[in-house]
Design a protein around this motif. Sequence first.
Motif, PDB file in Angstrom:
ATOM      1  N   GLU A  85       1.079  -1.287  -0.305  1.00 24.29           N
ATOM      2  CA  GLU A  85       0.222  -0.188   0.537  1.00 24.29           C
ATOM      3  C   GLU A  85       0.962   1.670   0.567  1.00 24.29           C
ATOM      4  OE1 GLU A  85      -2.829   0.232   3.623  1.00 24.29           O
ATOM      5  OE2 GLU A  85      -3.769  -2.196   3.124  1.00 24.29           O
ATOM      6  N   GLY A  86      -0.172   2.804  -0.542  1.00 28.17           N
ATOM      7  CA  GLY A  86       1.183   3.640   0.051  1.00 28.17           C
ATOM      8  C   GLY A  86       1.642   4.550  -1.352  1.00 28.17           C
ATOM      9  N   THR A  88       3.293   5.853  -5.023  1.00 30.14           N
ATOM     10  CA  THR A  88       2.598   6.683  -5.490  1.00 30.14           C
ATOM     11  C   THR A  88       3.013   6.037  -6.928  1.00 30.14           C
ATOM     12  OG1 THR A  88       3.977   8.201  -4.362  1.00 30.14           O
ATOM     13  CG2 THR A  88       3.697   9.186  -6.580  1.00 30.14           C
ATOM     14  N   LYS A 108      -4.348   1.027  -3.868  1.00 28.04           N
ATOM     15  CA  LYS A 108      -4.759   1.151  -2.106  1.00 28.04           C
ATOM     16  C   LYS A 108      -2.780   2.381  -2.450  1.00 28.04           C
ATOM     17  CE  LYS A 108      -6.554  -1.072   0.570  1.00 28.04           C
ATOM     18  NZ  LYS A 108      -7.460  -2.753  -0.406  1.00 28.04           N
ATOM     19  N   LYS A 110      -0.791   6.258  -2.396  1.00 27.82           N
ATOM     20  CA  LYS A 110      -1.178   7.258  -1.966  1.00 27.82           C
ATOM     21  C   LYS A 110      -1.473   7.984  -2.465  1.00 27.82           C
ATOM     22  CE  LYS A 110       1.074   9.248   2.074  1.00 27.82           C
ATOM     23  NZ  LYS A 110       2.326   9.035   2.896  1.00 27.82           N
ATOM     24  N   ARG A 111      -0.529   8.588  -4.210  1.00 25.61           N
ATOM     25  CA  ARG A 111      -0.858   9.253  -4.039  1.00 25.61           C
ATOM     26  C   ARG A 111      -0.885   9.097  -5.912  1.00 25.61           C
ATOM     27  NH1 ARG A 111       3.555  14.182  -3.200  1.00 25.61           N
ATOM     28  NH2 ARG A 111       3.178  15.647  -5.345  1.00 25.61           N
TER      29      ARG A 111
END
Length: 325
Positions: A85-86, A88, A108, A110-111
């Motif tokens: 997860e997380g 870019t 999932k 983050k950006r």
Amino acid sequence: MTSDLHDMTFKHPNDGDDQGSFGDHQAIIQGLLMESATIAPKYFYDDLGCRLFEVITTLPAYYPTRIESEIFRASATTIGAQIGEGATLIDLGAGNCEKAAGLFDALKPKRYVAVDIASDFLDGVLKGLRERYPNLVIEGHTSDFSGGLSLPSDLPQHHRLMFYPGSSIGNFTPDDAMTFLKDIRKELHLGGHLLIGVDLIKDDRLLDMAYNDPLGITAAFNRNILNHINRLIGSDFDIADFKHVAFYHREEKRIEMHLEAQRDRLIQWPKGERHFRKKERIQTEYSYKYHPDTFECMLKAAGFPIVKTYLDDRGWFSVFHAEAG
Ligand SMILES: C[S@@+](CC[C@H](N)C(=O)[O-])C[C@H]1O[C@@H](n2cnc3c(N)ncnc32)[C@H](O)[C@@H]1O
């Protein structure tokens, strides 16, 4: 044929809102004046071109989008677990962003950073995406990566996933594709990820059919490039004078798309002109097809030692998940 290449000091010749850069003018005119005239495929993507491409992806004969999306659906959980997860998520040539959006649940991120040359179309797409995913940081970045890859300077260096679907890599020659893969690698730290979709060599007839749909949408997409060029350089192409031609060139392992003059035509633009004989062609796109092993070797040579390959049952399309080493 006459040329104004020695006198390229003019500003944009038309009053329309489709303002290409000076580099665009020069490159377009150079392409038109070549013995075998060419227009780069990036010029397909004015607003109408982006919309026509979306329709193409829904056509029964156009298998790449359908099959690539099936591969993503089937492998999303596995890929998501490997990436974690997380990240870019950087979508190169994002188009309508639907393939990336289909992976948001599994990845999932983050950006999400959508990179595309078609800025107005991308703006509209991202507006809708922000409403659908209010908790995700979503950004657009307008860039023409035919001159090299440039990303926003403020992106986190670590935990990047470069996403390059749609077999857009096939629009580069194999040598240029290698260069672009190396450019992508330079944007990744050790262990960074690349998820890339690549169309595969298959029966010539299937390939020919995919680029010659009976509704003529691909033909409209191809011919519309002339309208875009008219706005960019002030030329007077009449699309009715040019026929869509697309075929698989087996030795070169590529689909070729051309526009063929249906009669003798003199095309003019401010300070220049080119005569097209009847049957003379303008080459608009190459779309190289690969064998999975060949592409895997290219990824490894570009600095991705760990490669996992996902194929559909018939081996028509491939998705590579590569890790930077
Ligand atoms: C074949 S479409 C793929 C769209 C989407 N990624 C998909 O897989 O359905 C190619 C996309 O790349 C963009 N594109 C084409 N040439 C480009 C270039 N030189 N630089 C940046 N984007 C480009 C187009 O605007 C278009 O959205």
